[in-house]
Structures are given as C-alpha cells and as structure tokens.
Design a protein around this motif. Structure first.
Motif: not given
Length: 76
Positions: A44-63
């Motif tokens: 959906e995002v077609r803007s050059p120069g943007y980096l896309v990543s995916g992260l998961v935050y573990d609420v139990s460990t804070g990692l």
C-alpha cells in the motif's frame, strides 16, 4: 488481539472483512500477524525512501524481537 481470536465476528467487523477471513490476519500469532501487516504496508505504501520492518514486543519479558528485517518499500 490474541484474546479476540475466539470471536471471529468481532474481528471481521474490526478488520472490515468477511466473517470467514479473520484467520488470514493471524491474530492468534503475533509473529505471523506482524508479517501479514508488513506485507500489506509494502503493497500500500509507495513512497521511495521508506524502510519497513516488523517487530514484536513481549510484554512479559520486555524484549523486542525483529520479525521482518528493514527493507525499502518498492516503488511503482
């Protein structure tokens, strides 16, 4: 969201999709859900120069764990 996995009618309304498709959003799997969301953003995002990543935050460990490495959004 994982708490809502057993309520497909609520998820379908939230995502604005047919009631038989909430499984495609991987709501019961945070890692799978992040991969799905990153895929949608990359389409959906077609803007050059943007980096896309995916992260998961573990609420139990804070990692924070990287699920999808940063990559540039394709143009076109």
């Amino acid at each position: 969201m994982t708490d809502l996995a057993s309520f497909p009618e609520l998820l379908a309304g939230y995502f604005e999709i047919p009631i038989d498709e909430p499984g495609a959003k991987a709501v019961s799997d945070p890692y799978g859900s992040v991969r799905v969301d990153v895929g949608v953003i990359r389409q959906e995002v077609r803007s050059p120069g943007y980096l896309v990543s995916g992260l998961v935050y573990d609420v139990s460990t804070g990692l924070v764990e990287s699920v999808v490495a940063p990559t540039q959004v394709p143009t076109g």
